[in-house]
Design an enzyme around this catalytic site. Structure first.
Site, PDB file in Angstrom:
ATOM      1  N   GLY A 105      29.804  69.867  61.639  1.00  0.00           N
ATOM      2  CA  GLY A 105      30.673  70.653  61.878  1.00  0.00           C
ATOM      3  C   GLY A 105      30.455  71.874  63.156  1.00  0.00           C
ATOM      4  O   GLY A 105      29.551  72.790  63.091  1.00  0.00           O
ATOM      5  N   GLN A 125      30.871  74.940  63.091  1.00  0.00           N
ATOM      6  CA  GLN A 125      30.460  76.508  61.904  1.00  0.00           C
ATOM      7  C   GLN A 125      29.701  75.685  60.288  1.00  0.00           C
ATOM      8  O   GLN A 125      30.116  75.991  59.967  1.00  0.00           O
ATOM      9  CB  GLN A 125      31.913  77.581  61.391  1.00  0.00           C
ATOM     10  N   SER A 126      29.325  74.431  60.532  1.00  0.00           N
ATOM     11  CA  SER A 126      28.425  73.536  59.264  1.00  0.00           C
ATOM     12  C   SER A 126      27.814  74.840  58.475  1.00  0.00           C
ATOM     13  O   SER A 126      27.374  75.257  58.853  1.00  0.00           O
ATOM     14  CB  SER A 126      28.096  72.250  59.917  1.00  0.00           C
ATOM     15  N   ASN A 127      27.734  75.386  56.894  1.00  0.00           N
ATOM     16  CA  ASN A 127      26.799  75.451  56.894  1.00  0.00           C
ATOM     17  C   ASN A 127      25.804  74.766  56.488  1.00  0.00           C
ATOM     18  O   ASN A 127      24.463  75.218  56.290  1.00  0.00           O
ATOM     19  CB  ASN A 127      27.811  76.400  55.053  1.00  0.00           C
ATOM     20  N   CYS A 177      24.379  72.618  58.129  1.00  0.00           N
ATOM     21  CA  CYS A 177      23.421  72.518  59.932  1.00  0.00           C
ATOM     22  C   CYS A 177      23.070  74.290  59.584  1.00  0.00           C
ATOM     23  O   CYS A 177      21.402  73.926  60.087  1.00  0.00           O
ATOM     24  CB  CYS A 177      24.274  72.634  60.645  1.00  0.00           C
TER      25      CYS A 177
END
Length: 88
Positions: free
Chosen positions: A66, A68-70, A72
């Site tokens: 997503g 704001q993916s942690n 990523c």
């Protein structure tokens, strides 16, 4: 090894007045102390995945998530730590 393991277990008593807290012990696993501040417990799986990438002589990591993916963010930091590019 990318993280600082093992991370500690700490005793936790969220409800000291409940009867169950008198007969049971609660513990928290502090994976937020793994040394990768952006990832917490995510570094555990990334260590294995990125070790495979290094063994395969990969020069970049590709992942998705997503906006704001942690996950990523953790992949990007871990890849850069290993001198690899990341494509999110």
């Amino acid at each position: 090894q990318m993280g600082h393991f093992p991370t500690p277990l700490v005793r936790w008593n969220p409800f000291p007045d409940l009867p169950a807290s008198k007969t049971r012990e609660f513990f928290l696993k502090r994976d937020d102390l793994s040394g990768m501040e952006l990832s917490g417990n995510k570094i555990r799986k990334l260590e294995f995945l990125l070790a495979d990438a290094v063994a395969s002589n990969a020069d970049c990591i590709v992942t998705c998530g997503g906006l704001q993916s942690n996950h990523c963010r953790a992949v990007a930091v871990a890849a850069r730590t290993l001198g690899m590019d990341s494509h999110l």
